[in-house]
Design an enzyme around this catalytic site. Structure first.
Site, mmCIF file in Angstrom:
data_model
loop_
_atom_site.group_PDB
_atom_site.id
_atom_site.type_symbol
_atom_site.label_atom_id
_atom_site.label_comp_id
_atom_site.label_asym_id
_atom_site.label_seq_id
_atom_site.Cartn_x
_atom_site.Cartn_y
_atom_site.Cartn_z
ATOM 1 N N SER A 124 0.852 -1.190 0.000
ATOM 2 C CA SER A 124 0.000 0.000 0.000
ATOM 3 C C SER A 124 0.881 1.231 0.000
ATOM 4 C CB SER A 124 -0.894 0.008 1.247
ATOM 5 O OG SER A 124 -1.582 1.235 1.376
ATOM 6 N N TYR A 137 -2.217 -1.512 10.506
ATOM 7 C CA TYR A 137 -2.304 -1.772 9.058
ATOM 8 C C TYR A 137 -1.023 -1.309 8.374
ATOM 9 C CZ TYR A 137 -3.949 -1.745 4.244
ATOM 10 O OH TYR A 137 -4.074 -1.970 2.891
ATOM 11 N N LYS A 141 1.847 -3.565 6.254
ATOM 12 C CA LYS A 141 2.195 -3.283 4.864
ATOM 13 C C LYS A 141 3.651 -2.830 4.731
ATOM 14 C CE LYS A 141 -1.722 -4.372 3.008
ATOM 15 N NZ LYS A 141 -1.822 -5.534 2.096
ATOM 16 N N THR A 172 -13.321 0.086 -2.862
ATOM 17 C CA THR A 172 -13.650 -1.335 -2.741
ATOM 18 C C THR A 172 -14.378 -1.578 -1.417
ATOM 19 O OG1 THR A 172 -11.710 -2.059 -1.476
ATOM 20 C CG2 THR A 172 -11.437 -1.822 -3.875
#
Length: 241
Positions: A124, A137, A141, A172
């Site tokens: 990401s 998160y 990543k 998404t």
């Protein structure tokens, strides 16, 4: 003949969002796509050793080889670090980082025997530029991107490519499903880039044997500013929060 014609491609997290769009893009390019997710048939949970082993064995039985592995399965968690529960932090790392590692460890010997292949890790932009309230998160990543960089050096000259994809904000279901302790709505009211755009970038990266691809203009700019003026980007992100 297309460069992807009859390539055997495993895609994790392939039943929605970027994974689903990527499966469609590679199928349209002539590849033999093996979708893998907890909702596929048969299901595959990348946090489970047996599921991953069975996925690879089934793919080899049906296709005799594995040309491309796309590690896309992942989830999000948004909360101040002080509030993050240890069990949620472990779950995040288990899926986003160890899930990819688990797949690589099983697929890599296959590619080494074949004398070639491609491993694509979906990191990401915030695997380069950390953002507030996304600490776990971001950590997962960042770790996945570092793994990619180290593995690329280890595999130099083997015919196996390691490609990092750094999507920016993408429209998404990921953001609808991510854990938010405060019960807040989606991260942004604005629509992100299309998952089809990310899928095309992944396909192009495989065709051209790219090292790393960052997506969205803000994401690309953020990666450059992070490299040369990290204090400036931290100031900007603090103010945005």
């Amino acid at each position: 003949m297309s460069a992807m014609e009859n390539k055997v491609v495993i895609i994790t997290g392939a039943t929605s969002g970027i994974g689903l769009a990527t499966a469609r893009a590679f199928t349209a390019a002539g590849a033999q796509v093996v979708p893998a997710s907890r909702h596929s048939t048969p299901p595959c949970d990348v946090t489970k050793d047996d599921d991953v082993r069975q996925l690879v064995e089934r793919t080899l039985t049906e296709h005799s080889r594995i040309d491309i592995l796309i590690n896309n399965a992942g989830a999000g968690l948004r909360a101040p670090l002080v509030d993050v529960k240890p069990e949620d932090a472990r779950q995040m790392m288990e899926l986003n980082f160890f899930g990819a590692l688990r797949c690589i460890k099983v697929v890599l010997p296959v590619m080494q025997r074949q004398g070639g292949g491609q491993i694509v890790n979906i990191s990401s932009v915030i695997g380069v530029v950390a953002t507030p309230r996304n600490s776990m998160y971001c950590a997962s990543k960042f770790a996945l991107r570092a793994l990619s960089d180290a593995l690329r050096m280890e595999l130099h000259g083997t015919g196996i490519d390691v490609i990092s994809i750094l999507p920016g904000y993408t429209d998404t279901p990921f953001f609808d499903q991510m854990i938010r302790y405060d019960g807040s709505p989606r991260l942004s009211p604005f629509r992100g880039q299309s998952p089809d755009k990310v899928a095309r970038a992944i396909l192009n990266a495989c065709r051209r044997r790219k090292r790393e691809v960052a997506l969205t203009a803000p994401g690309i700019l953020g990666c450059w500013v992070q490299r040369f003026a990290p204090a400036l980007i931290e100031l900007s992100l603090r103010r945005s929060v």
